[in-house]
Enzyme design. Structure first.
Site, PDB file in Angstrom:
ATOM      1  N   PRO A 262       0.786  -1.244   0.000  1.00  0.00           N
ATOM      2  CA  PRO A 262       0.000   0.000   0.000  1.00  0.00           C
ATOM      3  C   PRO A 262       0.813   1.287   0.000  1.00  0.00           C
ATOM      4  O   PRO A 262       0.236   2.367   0.053  1.00  0.00           O
ATOM      5  CB  PRO A 262      -0.815  -0.126   1.283  1.00  0.00           C
ATOM      6  CG  PRO A 262       0.068  -0.901   2.202  1.00  0.00           C
ATOM      7  CD  PRO A 262       0.801  -1.876   1.331  1.00  0.00           C
ATOM      8  N   GLY A 263       2.169   1.210  -0.052  1.00  0.00           N
ATOM      9  CA  GLY A 263       2.921   2.403  -0.381  1.00  0.00           C
ATOM     10  C   GLY A 263       3.743   3.050   0.706  1.00  0.00           C
ATOM     11  O   GLY A 263       4.256   4.151   0.500  1.00  0.00           O
ATOM     12  N   CYS A 378       8.576  -9.845   4.833  1.00  0.00           N
ATOM     13  CA  CYS A 378       8.107  -9.836   6.226  1.00  0.00           C
ATOM     14  C   CYS A 378       7.862 -11.280   6.674  1.00  0.00           C
ATOM     15  O   CYS A 378       6.847 -11.591   7.289  1.00  0.00           O
ATOM     16  CB  CYS A 378       6.859  -8.973   6.379  1.00  0.00           C
ATOM     17  SG  CYS A 378       5.488  -9.429   5.295  1.00  0.00           S
TER      18      CYS A 378
END
Length: 450
Positions: A262-263, A378
């Site tokens: 999402p940036g 992650c």
């Protein structure tokens, strides 16, 4: 099926929140739907719109508590049920989990937890016959539940066995146990600020971490917090904020952020003065990235497409830097996304490792000589981190590792590997208040093209 539900009186406070919690739990545990897709976006649960902010927060906390404590709840309920949890009525199972979680870990009066769970069962035709059972079991849970938890005294019950076995093999039994304890705590809210972290830590009643992230325990709607609407900060775990910094000074440089939505990392690079091209295959997630950039008054070129097939834009030009935040099993984010523990399977790792290999190979072709590649995931699984980079270095003679120095990560030498890669664990950055400690589990490596 909806046609099997009885109509419920709307005047029972808290029942709607628990009914939606039961639906979402059923979505995770029986339909393999993520929490994110059920809570936000086009496929979100339609009932969420009808909840007050308070009930929505209660519902989220209920679901997260149950998923974080699912193994322990299973142990307690198995000891209280002579014949096990009913398998022919999912709503009875959900009602037992919801009632027990409130009794054992939440600030809800026992009688209210029992009563609302019984009402939840009575509202479902298949489950209604278990109303008496649910009532009796939850009353016993209020009397006997805590001693049953003490009986096992295990911090590892709430991690799937296959995952715990992997962590034990890779990190050792003690560290695996510390990871299990860390992901059992409700996490803080971490934000990356544009400037003046100390001021924002004060305004948001939080503290500044050594890495510059502001960490707070404020709850409720993020969009209502000071500074959000003004574009002064964005939500980003402290560990997730580290990889983009490994490029050093990026002012004026061209950086491709692959798998960008999402940036958060795109925003970091743009804020630091880079000319960023953000690539992501999801139309919906890319729309969210653009919204975030607009709120933050930051600019980046955006491309909707498969990063592994992308050729670098219309001019096919090479980049000064490439950032790959690769799709992965996300096992490092379980403390923030407790559904991951129960949705992922060990078989997922191989398919994702193959995708990560393709992304790394593509990145090499898009990188200028002398350019920097930062790869991160992650995930706590070595196949998606250390082994992926070892394989690339073995196959690409033009690439070499540029070890990360402790001074680049606020002196936190414990989050660096012997090879000079970044490896954060959920048990890192301990704090006397466990909710203010911890990091997402991240791996990152920095490579340079000769």
């Amino acid at each position: 099926m909806p046609s099997q539900r009885f109509a419920l009186p709307p005047e029972v406070p808290g029942l709607a929140a628990r009914r939606i919690a039961a639906d979402i739990l059923d979505g995770v545990l029986h339909k393999h739907r993520t929490l994110d897709e059920q809570l936000d976006g086009a496929a979100a649960h339609p009932g969420l719109k009808t909840l007050s902010d308070r009930d929505r927060a209660l519902m989220r906390r209920l679901v997260a508590t149950i998923l974080r404590r699912l193994g322990t709840l299973g142990h307690v309920l198995s000891r209280l049920l002579d014949r096990g949890v009913p398998t022919d009525a999912p709503r009875a199972q959900s009602a037992l989990l919801i009632g027990a979680a409130q009794i054992l870990w939440m600030d809800v009066p026992d009688h209210a937890a029992v009563d609302l769970s019984v009402r939840l069962v009575q509202s479902d035709r298949r489950a209604a016959k278990y109303a008496g059972l649910v009532n009796a079991v939850l009353r016993r849970c209020a009397r006997e539940g805590q001693p049953l938890i003490e009986e096992v005294k295990s911090q590892t019950l709430d991690v799937p066995e296959w995952l715990l076995a992997r962590w034990t093999a890779h990190y050792g039994a003690d560290t695996a146990r510390e990871i299990a304890v860390a992901i059992g705590h409700e996490p803080s809210l971490d934000i990356t600020v544009k400037s003046d972290a100390a001021q924002w830590a004060t305004r948001l009643h939080g503290e500044t971490l050594p890495t510059g992230t502001v960490r707070t325990l404020l709850q409720g709607s993020v969009t209502m917090l000071p500074g959000f609407a003004e574009g002064q900060w964005w939500v980003q775990d402290a560990a997730a904020a580290l990889p983009a910094r490994l490029f050093g000074d990026v002012a004026g440089k061209t950086i491709a952020d692959l798998c960008a939505a999402p940036g958060g990392k795109t925003a970091q690079l743009a804020q630091a003065g880079a000319r960023v091209t953000a690539v992501d295959r999801s139309v919906g997630r890319m729309a969210r990235l653009r919204d975030n950039l607009a709120r933050l008054a930051l600019e980046a070129a955006t491309v909707v497409g498969d990063a592994a097939e992308w050729h670098g834009g219309s001019d096919g030009g090479a980049f000064d830097g490439i950032l790959i935040d690769a799709p992965c099993t996300s096992t490092g984010t379980i403390r923030r996304h407790p559904d991951v523990a129960w949705l992922r399977q060990e078989a997922d790792i191989a398919a994702l490792a193959a995708l990560q290999k393709r992304l790394l190979q593509k990145a090499v072709t898009l990188l200028k000589p002398g350019g920097t590649l930062v790869y991160c995931t992650c995930s706590l699984e070595p196949e998606e981190g250390e082994q992926a980079i070892a394989a690339l270095l073995g196959a690409e003679s033009a690439m070499r590792r540029a070890p990360i120095e402790a001074s680049e990560v606020a002196g936190l030498a414990e989050i660096l590997t012997a090879e000079g890669d970044l490896r954060t664990l959920p048990c890192h950055l301990p704090h006397q208040d466990p909710r203010l400690g911890g990091l997402d589990g991240f791996y990152a490596a920095r490579l340079v093209k000769s």
